[in-house]
Design an enzyme around this catalytic site. Structure first.
Site, PDB file in Angstrom:
ATOM      1  N   GLY A   1       1.128  -0.523 -11.919  1.00 46.65           N
ATOM      2  CA  GLY A   1       1.745  -1.798 -12.250  1.00 46.65           C
ATOM      3  C   GLY A   1       1.102  -2.847 -13.173  1.00 46.65           C
ATOM      4  O   GLY A   1       1.649  -3.231 -14.207  1.00 46.65           O
ATOM      5  N   ALA A   2      -0.216  -2.948 -12.996  1.00 45.13           N
ATOM      6  CA  ALA A   2      -0.863  -3.872 -13.995  1.00 45.13           C
ATOM      7  C   ALA A   2      -0.766  -3.392 -15.349  1.00 45.13           C
ATOM      8  O   ALA A   2      -0.457  -4.153 -16.297  1.00 45.13           O
ATOM      9  CB  ALA A   2      -2.359  -4.009 -13.462  1.00 45.13           C
TER      10      ALA A   2
ATOM     11  N   GLU B   1      -6.068   1.695  -6.994  1.00 47.40           N
ATOM     12  CA  GLU B   1      -6.319   2.964  -6.100  1.00 47.40           C
ATOM     13  C   GLU B   1      -7.506   3.587  -6.351  1.00 47.40           C
ATOM     14  O   GLU B   1      -8.022   4.322  -5.438  1.00 47.40           O
ATOM     15  CB  GLU B   1      -4.911   3.989  -6.278  1.00 47.40           C
ATOM     16  CG  GLU B   1      -3.814   3.145  -6.123  1.00 47.40           C
ATOM     17  CD  GLU B   1      -2.416   4.115  -6.062  1.00 47.40           C
ATOM     18  OE1 GLU B   1      -2.468   5.129  -6.490  1.00 47.40           O
ATOM     19  OE2 GLU B   1      -1.634   3.903  -5.364  1.00 47.40           O
TER      20      GLU B   1
ATOM     21  N   PHE C   1       0.889  -1.391   0.122  1.00 47.23           N
ATOM     22  CA  PHE C   1      -0.065  -0.135  -0.080  1.00 47.23           C
ATOM     23  C   PHE C   1       0.786   1.434  -0.188  1.00 47.23           C
ATOM     24  O   PHE C   1       0.420   2.401   0.373  1.00 47.23           O
ATOM     25  CB  PHE C   1      -1.069  -0.070   1.191  1.00 47.23           C
ATOM     26  CG  PHE C   1      -1.646  -1.338   1.266  1.00 47.23           C
ATOM     27  CD1 PHE C   1      -2.782  -1.644   0.127  1.00 47.23           C
ATOM     28  CD2 PHE C   1      -1.510  -2.104   2.539  1.00 47.23           C
ATOM     29  CE1 PHE C   1      -3.332  -2.925   0.292  1.00 47.23           C
ATOM     30  CE2 PHE C   1      -2.326  -3.456   2.455  1.00 47.23           C
ATOM     31  CZ  PHE C   1      -3.180  -3.791   1.520  1.00 47.23           C
TER      32      PHE C   1
ATOM     33  N   ILE D   1       1.644  -8.000  -5.287  1.00 41.11           N
ATOM     34  CA  ILE D   1       1.568  -7.611  -3.985  1.00 41.11           C
ATOM     35  C   ILE D   1       0.022  -7.784  -3.475  1.00 41.11           C
ATOM     36  O   ILE D   1      -0.598  -7.212  -2.606  1.00 41.11           O
ATOM     37  CB  ILE D   1       1.859  -6.063  -3.694  1.00 41.11           C
ATOM     38  CG1 ILE D   1       1.008  -4.931  -4.366  1.00 41.11           C
ATOM     39  CG2 ILE D   1       3.349  -5.829  -3.930  1.00 41.11           C
ATOM     40  CD1 ILE D   1       1.179  -3.575  -4.031  1.00 41.11           C
ATOM     41  N   GLY D   2      -0.507  -8.686  -4.242  1.00 37.45           N
ATOM     42  CA  GLY D   2      -1.966  -8.988  -4.049  1.00 37.45           C
ATOM     43  C   GLY D   2      -2.831  -8.468  -5.249  1.00 37.45           C
ATOM     44  O   GLY D   2      -3.966  -8.884  -5.155  1.00 37.45           O
TER      45      GLY D   2
END
Lengths: 732, 203, 317
Positions: free
Chosen positions: A512-513, A694, A243, A469-470
């Site tokens: 990221g994605a 987010e 996070f 990270i999940g």
């Protein structure tokens, strides 16, 4: 390097046979069986691992004048103690770090790491660490943001942005709002505390750590220890939540690496949970002022957003005003962000930095303004939607469907049935309220690379330093590779989180994605080109990759057959061109909430939540939905309970564990629904995707605050919305 | 002191060769008042360990038996990531000393099902995406299984309306009883769905 | 955590004898609070005497028509006992409102009464705290301190902390007694009312237990009937300590009992306030919280307690 320098055209990706489908996580079986090994769990990689336990400063600011370690060093099992004064001042690891992580005698915040005790066992290290004695020369300081506010609130110098003449337009507006709002400091509170195992061999450093950004961590370790980047290897295959607090190196990594070097053995360090809040980073508290002026028809003519947030000297604080520059139209605009420098622990990025607290305030203000205008808050937002930058009519949004988020959400939620008057609907002792808020978050993308290996077995291996990270990286990268190469998902394996693999964008800022899948896409096209070359075909685009075969004008061959002659490898990266900057690439959403407020006790219980998201192509609706509902849960925390309360006399967070800093539990979370608009942003990436990680958090807390108002008629502008803020105004 | 270990277990066997914290200090376990011997039956296999008395059950599992599926999220009973079943009852293993579990039967996530052979609850968590980062997940799954058992055993909860009637498996009961397991990724709604699936399949 | 020797006791007499022989010894049962505190260095026993083998895990009926609860009965077992659910539902409700399922499975009846405060300054060993380190001062009473979780009544200059137990609030309303055994064989039955101490100038002593004295059981008097309700208000819906909790026993004739948690260093009850029940929540709270000294951050606890009692009275009516 593949340059993404113009909007993506139609492509095979648009068929979305695998990408975009609801696949369950490929790393799922490892995680649910306990077989996924996190940083502190690497028993198999090295023998002779020793355990480090940190010693933490107990003043907010000052200098260490003496440190007595003799008694601690004589304790059973102790191998060595490394102290900050003896190591001396170390360079700051990375530009985004603000506080020093270790080294020297200066203390700039409470629980700064000042020594590490290394022993054979955790129990021995912890006991010895408690025996280290420290003398300080403390300095006093102010730690109260509110003390700085009265002056800063009026101060419009050094604006972030100024367009037109805000003051005049605001004065002339027939309908005006001018209120202050506050958000407290927040703690990331990820479930896995920061942890690192460090090992030196032949002058090279290897760390197994829990970090979102493998490349930044490598750069940081290299600069801290005076190494070249190729002398550092960072391995972070599983990250138990981040996070934002694991974007950059934290003290665990520096302590482990420093101790391992000095003591000549592998050392692992996990931050004890009670150390995490003050030692690492937090989201700064903010004080905000919002002014909005509008015509009677609801058109905003003037908008100003001023904020103040705490930071250590040199930090960036929490820029809560930035999203307000882009979210709503209005000709005259003013945005100011002040830094309140103070020696609290480091404030730094936490999920949706800026937007999260900024929208907590702005979206209450929009609700209040709608009420002043006697408008539906959905309609008021739609009235002020824009397709171009409010600061520059020549700069368009690449793909913006904010109004559709609102209308789709209103329809799905049954918004037309909402209680029109505050305090007008009851269910026994429960006062019911409905709330809505808008969501805005940028859609950044960063250079990202990957390597694809088509193996003789016919399986495809994806390799990139990207982290999961999940977020679902393992799964969406496998889907991307499978889509591009026409393989079933089961034929793809993914290796992540290792700096020896091609450099990736990493996980942060909701880039990221989108970035990492684009990188795998680039590598996938490179692999197709390489396969074409082996087949003697000039143009890979004339080949069809489907069902594990490659088909050309002279027949089909299975990929496994091709690779049987030897592994076929291709590597490439995506680079995002400047054309993206000539428009605004962002994501949008709308949150709807229904809750009950107990008329006597003031307790709030959520009844249902809905998010509608416009984030381009959804790469995997299962993992994307999880990202969004997870953001909504964090938004519930921000609304109802989360507050890293500050001792403004001593300058620290006293309630620094998971009992003192409450995050939502199962019982807080009602039915959650997520709708993804069927959009695709051709300017975002070749896959037309943007992040959602987010976005799901943005605006949630304000929707809850607005529902609280709708339920009770009490407008609370200070978070969290704990009952002392409104109890006295409820019916007796 | 090498940890006496009756079972051939790869990583542990290797550790036994090098993890000799007391070597050179000549403290035989029997004479050291700060160490104790204990037999833990973990996932059906007895393990004889001589441990520092301060070792929690969680650290015995993670650091001595290398069963790292049970997680250390807080080490203070505030998160539930360390939840395991001891003699059929779920507890926070971080707040229990290993030496207090001599002869106890402990089930960890590794005993529930492997990645190749998942138990129904583990499968349901995958199918419903009941996790993200995965760190709280083993504890959530341990609790999920235990919660259904606790309801069937008619143990009341904070949301049980009628204390004298049999407790029913409802969403409110599951949510309340799962509340000792924090998930910062916020997978709660999906965890609930997974538990509901398993409860329905068992009904 | 300092090293400690570990001893198992097999009966109560042996346990207290062992404690008398070993200076600095502590009994350990569930350990859910003691180990938490030992890890932080707040408690540092030289010896632990494991009392789990004492066999004191039964709930039996007393000649007076009440229940005798063995000290080792787990919170879960106590809350689930059919007799407790039927005759003392307040106790079940209070226990179920506390902690989590995992913790209640391990935590014991005696241990629950001995929980220490959750004041954040007590929990941070770098802070002065008269309860943790007598004479060091009270960090919670200095300017700028975080005071929201602290007490509003019964506190002292030396200490502002609250007692965290929910179970004890119910036991207080039920007029329970705490049975103990000392090394000299002496047994005491201590009314819960006087079991927990107010801090005064010596906040380091939470209870009247003497060194080495062991809780063996808790006795509930014969059931009192009535509607029994417990309501705990907290910032999240579960697994959190109380801002305020209210225990109510209301008889059909409008009389009853009220006790509070989250507001004081001990379960808070004044029988004279109960007399005001027929006149409503405000009248009760006026007496129950008379002399309260709220702090800037927690003054809301007083109206909250009143409102919560009002909600319970409405529910019980």
């Amino acid at each position: 390097m593949m340059d993404f320098d113009q909007p993506a055209g139609d492509s095979r990706i648009d068929l979305s046979r695998i990408l975009g489908q609801p696949a369950t996580r490929i790393d799922g079986p490892l995680k649910v069986s306990g077989a996924a090994r996190y940083a502190y769990e690497q028993h198999d990689v090295l023998e002779g691992q020793k355990v480090g336990y940190p010693v933490l400063a107990t003043i907010a600011r000052g200098r260490i004048t003496a440190m007595r370690t003799t008694a601690a060093a004589a304790m059973p099992g102790v191998i060595g103690i490394v102290t900050a004064p003896e190591v001396g001042k170390m360079p700051k690891p990375f530009a985004f770090n603000v506080a020093p992580l270790f080294g020297g005698d200066e203390v700039v915040h409470y629980h700064q790491a000042i020594a590490v005790v290394v022993a054979d066992s955790f129990e021995e290290a912890r006991a010895a660490a408690a025996r280290v004695e420290v003398d300080y020369a403390g300095e006093t300081g102010g730690f109260d943001l509110h003390g700085l506010w009265p002056e800063r609130r009026e101060d419009a110098r050094d604006p972030v942005a100024r367009v037109g003449d805000f003051e005049a337009a605001f004065a002339a507006a027939p309908v005006r709002l001018d209120h202050d709002y506050s958000t407290p400091a927040h703690s990331h509170a990820m479930m896995e505390p920061h942890a690192t195992l460090a090992h030196w061999q032949d002058g090279r450093l290897t760390v197994w750590t829990s970090n979102q950004m493998v490349e930044w961590a490598r750069t940081g370790l290299a600069s801290t220890f005076g190494l070249s980047e190729d002398q550092v290897r960072v391995i972070s295959p599983y990250v138990g939540g981040g996070f934002g607090t694991k974007l950059v190196l934290r003290a665990d990594a520096i302590l482990a690496a420093q101790a391992a070097r000095r003591l000549g053995c592998p050392v692992k360090v996990a931050l004890p949970r009670p150390a995490v809040m003050n030692n690492t980073s937090h989201r700064a508290a903010t004080l905000q002022r919002i002014r909005i002026g509008a015509e009677a028809d609801g058109r905003i003519t003037a908008i100003a957003h001023t904020a103040l947030s705490n930071t250590l000297p040199g930090g960036r604080g929490e820029n809560a005003v930035d999203q307000s520059r882009w979210f709503y139209a209005g000709a005259h605009r003013l945005f100011v962000h002040h830094l309140g420098e103070m020696h609290l622990p480091e404030s730094n990025a936490m999920r949706a930095p800026g937007e999260a607290p900024g929208l907590m305030a702005l979206e209450i203000a929009m609700d209040e303004m709608a009420e002043k205008l006697r408008m539906d808050p959905v309609a008021f937002r739609i009235r002020n939607d824009t397709q171009v930058s409010p600061e520059d009519p020549d700069k368009p949004f690449s793909d913006r469907h904010f109004s559709e988020c609102l209308t789709r959400g209103a329809e799905a939620f049954g918004w037309s049935d909402r209680p029109l008057r505050p305090g007008s609907r009851r269910d026994g002792d429960w006062m019911l309220g409905w709330g809505v808020a808008g969501a805005y978050r940028g859609g950044p993308a960063m250079t990202s690379g990957a390597r694809l290996r088509l193996q003789p077995s016919g399986r495809l291996l994806v390799e990139t330093s990207m982290t999961d990270i999940g977020t679902g990286s393992y799964t969406i990268l496998a889907q991307t590779a499978a889509e591009v190469l026409g393989l079933p998902l089961e034929a793809v394996e993914v290796r992540l989180g290792d700096s020896d693999l091609p450099a990736s964008a990493g996980s942060g800022g909701q880039w990221g994605a989108a970035s990492a899948t684009a990188g795998v896409y680039a590598a996938g096209l490179a692999l197709r080109t390489e396969i074409a070359r082996r087949l003697g075909v000039n143009d890979a685009d004339t080949l069809v990759f489907e069902a594990g075969t490659v088909r050309g004008s002279d027949g089909a061959r299975s990929l496994a057959d091709l690779a049987a002659e030897g592994e076929i490898v291709a590597e490439d990266a995506i680079r995002f061109g400047d054309f993206r900057k000539r428009q605004i690439v962002a994501t949008f959403g709308a949150h709807f909430v229904e809750l009950g407020v107990h008329a006597l006790t003031g307790e709030i219980r959520l009844r249902r939540m809905l998010a509608v998201c416009d984030a381009g192509r959804i790469l995997n609706p299962v993992t994307a939905r999880s990202q969004v509902i997870g953001g909504m849960v964090m938004g519930v925390g921000a609304a109802l309970m989360e507050e890293a309360a500050i001792d403004t006399g001593r300058g620290f967070f006293p309630a620094h564990d998971l009992a003192g800093y409450e995050v939502p539990v199962h019982a807080d979370i009602p039915v959650q629904e997520v709708i993804f608009l069927d959009t695709a942003d051709a300017s975002a990436t070749p896959l037309k995707a943007k992040g959602v990680g987010e976005l799901g958090l943005c605006g949630v807390a304000a929707a809850i605050a607005n529902a609280l108002y709708n339920a009770t008629g009490v407008r609370v502008r200070d978070y969290p919305l704990t009952l002392e803020h409104y109890l006295d105004e409820l019916p007796a | 002191m090498a940890i006496p270990h009756p079972v051939p277990f790869g990583p542990l066997a290797r550790r036994a060769a090098f993890a000799t914290p007391d070597a050179g200090r000549g403290a035989a376990p029997a004479e050291d008042p700060y160490r104790s011997s204990v037999t833990l039956t973990v996932n059906g296999t007895p393990h004889r360990l001589t441990l520092d008395n301060r070792t929690t059950l969680l650290d015995a599992l993670r650091e001595h038996l290398h069963l790292t599926g049970s997680k250390k999220g807080c080490d203070h009973g505030q998160c539930g990531a360390c939840t395991c079943t001891v003699n059929g009852t779920r507890i926070n293993t971080c707040l229990s000393l290993a030496v207090m579990h001599d002869g106890d039967r402990i089930e960890t996530i590794e005993g529930l099902g492997s990645a190749q052979a998942l138990s129904p609850m583990q499968q349901a968590f995958v199918a419903r995406d009941g996790f993200q980062c995965g760190y709280c997940t083993p504890g959530q799954i341990q609790s999920a299984c235990a919660v259904l058992e606790e309801i069937r055993a008619n143990i009341p909860s904070h949301v049980t309306a009628d204390l004298t009637a049999p407790v029913q498996i409802t969403e409110a009961e599951i949510r309340e009883r799962m509340s000792g397991n924090l998930c910062r990724c916020g997978a709660y709604a999906n965890i609930l769905a997974a538990i509901r699936d398993v409860a329905e399949a068992q009904a | 955590m300092k090293p400690f020797s570990y001893h198992r006791a097999s009966d109560a007499a042996q346990a207290v004898a062992r404690a008398a022989e070993l200076p600095g010894a502590r009994f350990i049962a569930g350990g859910t609070n003691l180990l938490d505190l030992m890890k932080l260095g707040i408690e540092a026993p030289a010896h632990l005497i494991d009392v789990n083998g004492l066999g004191l895990d039964q709930i039996t009926e007393t000649p007076a028509g009440g229940l005798r609860i063995g000290t080792l009965v787990s919170n879960t077992a106590l809350s689930a006992d059919d007799r407790v659910r039927r005759d003392y539902p307040l106790l079940t409700r209070a226990i179920a409102a506390g902690a989590s399922g995992q913790l209640r499975n391990k935590a014991t009846t005696g241990g629950n009464l001995l929980q220490r405060t959750r004041c954040p300054y007590f929990y941070d060993t770098a802070m002065p705290c008269n309860k943790r380190l007598p004479g060091s001062g009270c960090a919670a009473s200095t300017p700028g301190a975080v005071t929201r979780p602290l007490g509003v009544i019964g506190t002292s200059q030396a200490c502002l902390a609250t007692h965290p137990s929910d179970m004890a609030v119910a036991l207080r309303a039920l007029d329970a007694e705490v049975g103990t055994l000392s090394a000299d064989g002496a047994r005491r039955e201590i009314p819960l009312e006087s079991f927990h101490r107010l801090p005064g100038a010596m906040p380091e002593h939470d209870t009247v237990l003497r060194p080495g004295e062991l809780i063996t059981h808790v006795t509930l008097p014969a059931p009192v009937g009535g509607r029994q309700l417990y309501h705990k208000v907290r910032d999240r819906a579960s697994y959190a300590f109380a801002l305020v909790s209210v225990a109510l026993i209301l008889q059909p004739d409008g009389t009853g009992r009220v006790a509070l948690g989250g507001v004081a260093p001990k379960p808070w009850r004044r029988p004279e306030a109960d007399a005001a029940l027929p006149r409503g929540a405000g009248a009760v709270m006026e007496r129950l919280l008379e002399g309260a000294r709220p702090l800037s951050g927690n003054a809301f606890k007083i109206p909250l307690a009143t409102r919560t009692l009002a909600a319970l009275l409405k529910e019980a009516a």
